[in-house]
Design a protein around this motif. Sequence first.
Motif, PDB file in Angstrom:
ATOM      1  N   GLN A 122      -5.201  -9.215  -3.153  1.00  0.00           N
ATOM      2  CA  GLN A 122      -6.018  -8.109  -3.629  1.00  0.00           C
ATOM      3  C   GLN A 122      -6.384  -8.401  -5.076  1.00  0.00           C
ATOM      4  OE1 GLN A 122      -2.268  -5.337  -3.532  1.00  0.00           O
ATOM      5  NE2 GLN A 122      -3.811  -4.307  -4.771  1.00  0.00           N
ATOM      6  N   SER A 127       0.825 -10.503  -2.843  1.00  0.00           N
ATOM      7  CA  SER A 127       2.047  -9.875  -2.343  1.00  0.00           C
ATOM      8  C   SER A 127       2.482 -10.631  -1.095  1.00  0.00           C
ATOM      9  CB  SER A 127       1.806  -8.397  -2.005  1.00  0.00           C
ATOM     10  OG  SER A 127       1.400  -7.680  -3.155  1.00  0.00           O
ATOM     11  N   VAL A 145      -1.393   2.291   2.336  1.00  0.00           N
ATOM     12  CA  VAL A 145      -1.288   1.619   1.041  1.00  0.00           C
ATOM     13  C   VAL A 145      -1.147   2.639  -0.080  1.00  0.00           C
ATOM     14  CG1 VAL A 145      -2.476   0.142  -0.627  1.00  0.00           C
ATOM     15  CG2 VAL A 145      -2.559  -0.412   1.808  1.00  0.00           C
ATOM     16  N   SER A 146      -0.159   2.427  -0.924  1.00  0.00           N
ATOM     17  CA  SER A 146       0.068   3.302  -2.088  1.00  0.00           C
ATOM     18  C   SER A 146       0.841   2.496  -3.117  1.00  0.00           C
ATOM     19  CB  SER A 146       0.863   4.553  -1.677  1.00  0.00           C
ATOM     20  OG  SER A 146       2.163   4.195  -1.255  1.00  0.00           O
ATOM     21  N   SER A 147       1.093   3.099  -4.253  1.00  0.00           N
ATOM     22  CA  SER A 147       1.863   2.405  -5.289  1.00  0.00           C
ATOM     23  C   SER A 147       3.288   2.123  -4.816  1.00  0.00           C
ATOM     24  CB  SER A 147       1.892   3.239  -6.575  1.00  0.00           C
ATOM     25  OG  SER A 147       2.431   4.533  -6.320  1.00  0.00           O
ATOM     26  N   GLU A 148       3.842   2.993  -3.953  1.00  0.00           N
ATOM     27  CA  GLU A 148       5.183   2.767  -3.416  1.00  0.00           C
ATOM     28  C   GLU A 148       5.165   1.842  -2.196  1.00  0.00           C
ATOM     29  OE1 GLU A 148       3.992   5.928  -3.774  1.00  0.00           O
ATOM     30  OE2 GLU A 148       4.944   6.373  -5.703  1.00  0.00           O
ATOM     31  N   ASN A 149       4.001   1.695  -1.561  1.00  0.00           N
ATOM     32  CA  ASN A 149       3.869   0.882  -0.352  1.00  0.00           C
ATOM     33  C   ASN A 149       2.632  -0.008  -0.496  1.00  0.00           C
ATOM     34  OD1 ASN A 149       3.932  -0.181   2.214  1.00  0.00           O
ATOM     35  ND2 ASN A 149       3.511   1.747   3.267  1.00  0.00           N
ATOM     36  N   PRO A 150       2.682  -0.992  -1.406  1.00  0.00           N
ATOM     37  CA  PRO A 150       1.483  -1.764  -1.742  1.00  0.00           C
ATOM     38  C   PRO A 150       0.928  -2.596  -0.594  1.00  0.00           C
ATOM     39  CG  PRO A 150       3.421  -2.771  -2.719  1.00  0.00           C
ATOM     40  CD  PRO A 150       3.859  -1.450  -2.185  1.00  0.00           C
ATOM     41  N   ALA A 167       6.397  -8.072  -3.984  1.00  0.00           N
ATOM     42  CA  ALA A 167       5.134  -7.716  -4.625  1.00  0.00           C
ATOM     43  C   ALA A 167       5.029  -8.375  -5.995  1.00  0.00           C
ATOM     44  CB  ALA A 167       5.003  -6.199  -4.754  1.00  0.00           C
ATOM     45  N   SER A 168       3.929  -9.100  -6.224  1.00  0.00           N
ATOM     46  CA  SER A 168       3.640  -9.719  -7.525  1.00  0.00           C
ATOM     47  C   SER A 168       4.818 -10.562  -8.011  1.00  0.00           C
ATOM     48  CB  SER A 168       3.282  -8.643  -8.562  1.00  0.00           C
ATOM     49  OG  SER A 168       2.151  -7.928  -8.149  1.00  0.00           O
TER      50      SER A 168
END
Length: 277
Positions: A122, A127, A145-150, A167-168
């Motif tokens: 993305q 990720s 998709v959310s900040s807690e579930n990227p 993630a990252s």
Amino acid sequence: MVVAIILLLVAVGSVLFHIYSPWWWTPIATNWRYIDDTINITFWITGAVFFAVIAFMAYCVFRFHHKEGRQAAYNPENKKLEWWLTIGTAVGVAAMLAPGLFVWHQFVTVPADATEVEVMGQQWSWSFRLPGKDGRMGTTDVRYVSSENPMGLNPDDRHGQDDVVIASDELHLPVGKPVKVLLRSLDVLHDFYVPEFRAKMDMVPGMVTYFWMTPIRTGTFDVLCAELCGAAHAQMRTKVIIEEESDYRAWLEKQKTFAELSGRSAVMRATYKSGGE
């Protein structure tokens, strides 16, 4: 005469520069030496054709240069020459395509014992997701998709609860084990590319593409995005670390599962809410 010599020097110099060029591929780190061989075959065929065409041009310049009293003859067609050109072109194209088709068949035929790893691109980060102890990865959907579930894992899919979400961060893989790399994009076209792996594939929004490989040597390798994906395309980088099985297992034990990350996020939300009240 001078022009003909210059043309020949250009042809010879170009071929020699390619053969002795200091710029070449990085040392290969996977089983895909077939891809190198296929590209080499293409180089040799196109190089031979390039030299032949330039040499023919040089011959024509020398043989048919202007002379007083000489008049050009108009020859609208030459069926014999056309047949030779058609057959020669067909053989050359087939010689380039056949090895590629053979390698492509191998490229998309994943070994039965290959483990899976998911790569999501993305703008502008990577990720990764690995299957948990059940050996299966859960389903995903962009709606989650959310900040807690990227990565958009389905919270109701039990197979996804033990998935390892990275993630990252760097991706670690064991040496000598075949891996099926599942690729998806959250926004625009991306391309997961590690030069030493030779294998890559476009990441298309709404699709899951894939390739497979077997790492053959340990090391740390740069991950690049090989598809122009926006203003920060050049900064979309991370690393893949190929290591021995014991080191890989030690790293894997330190990673968090989707259930652990979701539980921690829920606790943080609850704590924040209670504090606010």
